[in-house]
Design a protein around this motif. Sequence first.
Motif, short mmCIF file in Angstrom:
data_model
loop_
_atom_site.label_atom_id
_atom_site.label_comp_id
_atom_site.label_asym_id
_atom_site.label_seq_id
_atom_site.Cartn_x
_atom_site.Cartn_y
_atom_site.Cartn_z
N ILE A 645 0.86 -1.17 0.00
CA ILE A 645 0.00 0.00 0.00
C ILE A 645 0.90 1.22 0.00
O ILE A 645 1.75 1.38 0.88
CB ILE A 645 -0.93 0.01 1.23
N THR A 646 0.74 2.09 -1.01
CA THR A 646 1.64 3.21 -1.21
C THR A 646 0.96 4.52 -0.85
O THR A 646 -0.16 4.79 -1.30
CB THR A 646 2.12 3.27 -2.67
N ASP A 647 1.62 5.32 -0.05
CA ASP A 647 1.13 6.66 0.27
C ASP A 647 1.48 7.61 -0.87
O ASP A 647 2.64 7.74 -1.27
CB ASP A 647 1.75 7.16 1.58
N MET A 648 0.47 8.28 -1.39
CA MET A 648 0.67 9.20 -2.50
C MET A 648 1.32 10.50 -2.01
O MET A 648 0.98 11.02 -0.95
CB MET A 648 -0.66 9.51 -3.16
N LYS A 649 2.24 11.01 -2.79
CA LYS A 649 2.94 12.24 -2.43
C LYS A 649 2.44 13.45 -3.22
O LYS A 649 2.43 14.56 -2.72
CB LYS A 649 4.45 12.06 -2.66
N ASN A 650 2.03 13.22 -4.45
CA ASN A 650 1.61 14.32 -5.31
C ASN A 650 0.14 14.66 -5.05
O ASN A 650 -0.73 13.78 -5.18
CB ASN A 650 1.81 13.93 -6.78
N PRO A 651 -0.19 15.90 -4.71
CA PRO A 651 -1.58 16.26 -4.41
C PRO A 651 -2.42 16.39 -5.67
O PRO A 651 -1.93 16.29 -6.80
CB PRO A 651 -1.44 17.60 -3.69
N PHE A 652 -3.69 16.63 -5.46
CA PHE A 652 -4.66 16.77 -6.56
C PHE A 652 -4.21 17.81 -7.58
O PHE A 652 -4.29 17.58 -8.79
CB PHE A 652 -6.02 17.13 -5.95
N GLU A 653 -3.75 18.98 -7.09
CA GLU A 653 -3.39 20.08 -7.99
C GLU A 653 -2.21 19.75 -8.89
O GLU A 653 -2.06 20.31 -9.99
CB GLU A 653 -3.07 21.34 -7.19
N GLY A 654 -1.31 18.85 -8.45
CA GLY A 654 -0.11 18.53 -9.22
C GLY A 654 -0.31 17.42 -10.23
O GLY A 654 0.67 16.91 -10.80
N ARG A 655 -1.57 17.04 -10.49
CA ARG A 655 -1.85 15.91 -11.38
C ARG A 655 -2.68 16.33 -12.58
O ARG A 655 -3.41 17.34 -12.53
CB ARG A 655 -2.61 14.81 -10.61
N SER A 656 -2.58 15.51 -13.63
CA SER A 656 -3.41 15.73 -14.82
C SER A 656 -3.48 14.43 -15.62
O SER A 656 -2.68 13.52 -15.42
CB SER A 656 -2.84 16.86 -15.69
N ASP A 657 -4.47 14.37 -16.51
CA ASP A 657 -4.61 13.28 -17.48
C ASP A 657 -5.10 11.97 -16.84
O ASP A 657 -5.29 11.86 -15.62
CB ASP A 657 -3.30 13.05 -18.23
N LEU A 658 -5.29 10.99 -17.72
CA LEU A 658 -5.85 9.69 -17.34
C LEU A 658 -4.80 8.59 -17.53
O LEU A 658 -3.89 8.74 -18.34
CB LEU A 658 -7.08 9.37 -18.20
N LEU A 659 -4.97 7.47 -16.82
CA LEU A 659 -4.03 6.35 -16.90
C LEU A 659 -4.79 5.05 -17.10
O LEU A 659 -5.82 4.82 -16.45
CB LEU A 659 -3.18 6.27 -15.63
N PHE A 660 -4.29 4.21 -18.01
CA PHE A 660 -4.80 2.85 -18.18
C PHE A 660 -3.59 1.92 -18.29
O PHE A 660 -2.62 2.23 -18.99
CB PHE A 660 -5.66 2.72 -19.44
N VAL A 661 -3.64 0.80 -17.60
CA VAL A 661 -2.54 -0.17 -17.62
C VAL A 661 -3.06 -1.48 -18.18
O VAL A 661 -4.08 -2.01 -17.69
CB VAL A 661 -1.95 -0.39 -16.20
N GLY A 662 -2.39 -2.01 -19.18
CA GLY A 662 -2.82 -3.28 -19.76
C GLY A 662 -2.03 -3.61 -21.00
O GLY A 662 -1.63 -2.72 -21.75
N SER A 663 -1.80 -4.89 -21.22
CA SER A 663 -1.04 -5.34 -22.38
C SER A 663 -1.98 -5.61 -23.56
O SER A 663 -3.09 -5.07 -23.61
CB SER A 663 -0.26 -6.61 -22.03
N SER A 664 -1.56 -6.47 -24.48
CA SER A 664 -2.32 -6.72 -25.70
C SER A 664 -3.44 -7.73 -25.52
O SER A 664 -3.97 -8.23 -26.52
CB SER A 664 -1.37 -7.20 -26.81
N HIS A 665 -3.79 -8.04 -24.29
CA HIS A 665 -4.95 -8.91 -24.03
C HIS A 665 -6.18 -8.26 -24.66
O HIS A 665 -6.40 -7.05 -24.51
CB HIS A 665 -5.10 -9.06 -22.52
N GLN A 666 -6.99 -9.03 -25.37
CA GLN A 666 -8.08 -8.46 -26.17
C GLN A 666 -9.05 -7.57 -25.39
O GLN A 666 -9.45 -6.52 -25.88
CB GLN A 666 -8.85 -9.58 -26.88
N PRO A 667 -9.44 -7.91 -24.16
CA PRO A 667 -10.31 -6.98 -23.42
C PRO A 667 -9.65 -5.62 -23.20
O PRO A 667 -10.34 -4.59 -23.18
CB PRO A 667 -10.54 -7.71 -22.09
N ASN A 668 -8.31 -5.58 -23.04
CA ASN A 668 -7.61 -4.31 -22.86
C ASN A 668 -7.61 -3.50 -24.16
O ASN A 668 -7.82 -2.28 -24.15
CB ASN A 668 -6.18 -4.55 -22.41
#
Length: 830
Positions: A645-668
């Motif tokens: 479990i990782t404690d986040m360091k960067n606050p809301f204001e210091g963030r932007s954009d979206l993230l998706f993690v996944g390989s070439s598995h067809q649902p991804n």
Amino acid sequence: MFFRRKTAGPGPEKPNLLVVQSGNTDLLSKAVRVIAEKLYPGCRMTYLCDNRHQCLPEDGIPNLEKRIVTKPGLVRALFYLLRLRRLRYDVVAVFFSGEGGYFKHKIMAVLCRKKKLLIFNENVDCFFYTREKMEFHLKWRFRNFRNRSRKLRLARETMELIKREGTASFLKKSAGRLVQASAPVSAYQQKKRVEPFSLPRFEDPEVSIVIPVYNKSLFTYNCILSVRENTRETRYEVVVVDNASTDNTASMLAMIEHVRVIRNRENLGFVEACNIGARASRGKYVLFLNNDTLVTPGWLSAMLETFRRKEECGAVGSKLIYPNGRLQEAGGIIWKDASGWNYGKFDDPDKPEYNYLREVDYCSGASLMVRKELFEGVGGFDARYAPAYCEDTDLCFSLRSRRYKVFYQPRSVIVHFEGVSAGTSTASGMKRYQELNTPKFASKWRVELGKQLENRPENVFPARDRNRNKRVLVIDHYVPMYDRDAGSFFMYSLLRVLAAAGYRVVFWPDNLFKHEPYTTELQQMGIEVIYGPNNFKSYMEGHGKYFDCALITRTHIAINYVDVVRKHVPRVIYHSPDFEYLREKRRAGLEGLPERELENIKEREFYLFGQSDCITTVSGEDVDGIKRYFPGRKVLKVHHPVNRITDMKNPFEGRSDLLFVGSSHQPNVDAVLYYASGIMPLLEKAVPGIKLYVVGSHTDKRLSELDPERVVLTGYVPDLLPYFERCRIFLAPLRYGAGVKGKIIDAMSYGLPVVTTPVGAEGLGATNGLHLLVAENSAGIANEICRLYTDKSLWEGLSGRSRDFIAANYSQHAFAEKVSSVFSEILKEG
């Protein structure tokens, strides 16, 4: 003709046996006694020898039926092989006095096409082979020579690395290896010229390397030089105990600065010299090292790491190899009759069975590290074995009597010029004490020896590893690369839990490829990873009976193994990463899928369910779904674990954009395309310039055609933390799939708020609006993204609650308890 054709041999209890001599009579007489007294009592023997060797008298072979003496020569040997091929012997026993004879007789056994082959070496170690095993060995050697070619193997590994990690990563790793390889002196070369050099000096050495010597000054010089060149990041001292050498050892040692020298007035032998050196040592650990050795890079740090990994470790030994690169010893086996085996002698040291950390009966004193306080506690090497031999085995038994363990560490590689000091003949010189001290050892440890296995070839597999716990076979598509996908991290965590629980684990990757550094990491946990030219059916025929349980996973992999596993292993677990039939049924509703293809998927997966004693899966919904089709089957949930479990360091204001993690598995792939076509157009007006970072290896051409300014394909990245810290929302617009989605669990463990679909949230047990946000269509997903992207209080609330939820339900501790419970239950039933 010098011998006649025989009739069919008797049954297995008293086989018709051909004894072929290739060595001295002492070797032969011992081997024959082993056959007649232990392996095949009462068997009838035909004795074949040539007039080059001294032959045994007729009364030297028990139950002798026929004695044949031939003349040596190539023509006669070929004629003999052709004749022997036609004879009907049940067992052929051969003997050799060197590595060349070993391979010669393996080939001869195949030509003879006999059912069983016994090979004895000069230590009267017995190796058992079948004709099928020998034929497979030869087919592999001649038809798959590329697997034995170092250059071609390196070329394949290079292409694999470039394909997997890119050219830049390959060049970086290659440069690092070149620097590392150029630093140490080659482990197989000896300097002929003695020149002064200096050892590092430490006021508080952690390890004291004790080297007893008697003459052979050049070997001692090269041994100490190799220690200096190949020992890094470890505080050590070298203590040389000179047993009154009569050559130039004293003057040679005077040229080495900071070596501690103790000179005895007379030759006190190996045992007493080691005890003297240990008493004078200053380190927490004492490492006994023969002077006829060369150490290799990482040898000492690997041994120290074993003590740090294993609290119960009392001593650890090295992998010993001959100067020609063949294996000399990968740990030792002690049999019930007090005889010993150098496990793996003359074999390929790179084989998987010799390269995992394991508990053993003993390790050779040629390179043996022990805790100094324990060494002193047992009184050092027992003086009854003076001047030498059996003292190292006795020490290992003494440590075990105090509830400590002895481990074999394959990463500590030592080149050993065996017999330089003591010779190799047990009939004369120092080596004769090996025969004299074995009865002393047998008398002292009579009770413990009664618990050892009988000296039989079929007992080598269970005897090579002292771990007497349940044996588990695990089969997956490849060695789990835990930093690349959730399925690999699940398998890695499972293997780690099984190893920590004390199970004896063998992992069989379907591709039989030694992915690094992942393979070595598993091996250092004590897991045997199979790789290289191995045949699963042959492996199971030889070793399957020793396994108590097997776990297989992934339908396209498991279907190729389940029948063979079911035949040999009493309990079979099938782990379903997700309910594939359900997943593909959902996909068919979106993309269309031929009915026959869906039926094939169902038939394959349901066959696996039916052949298993227990089914495990990561989702409660999948458990219920499988039970609807198999109401009487044991189906258990084993959730996905998170690494931390990782404690986040960067606050809301210091963030932007979206993230998706996944390989070439067809649902991804479908999820990213769904975002680009249905969700992204709705976001362009509300959140101008927003990007989706897609992390993972991708080969689908449709993704490369997307706008790179809006959908950024990063490829594989070794560390996800920078992306979890920079992005504001984790988006998982999955339209089909099954099981729990590891990517969503990981994001929540970092406290990165998640927007997903009902399919993505399935099986998590999380609450919409409390732990994450769920929407069913593209408009709903776009609306939730916009709301979360601009509402700081909502973002912070979801971040903290999601992290707390994962810590309570998906921790490594909870995962370990569940896995241990499942295997305990299954093995108890078996």
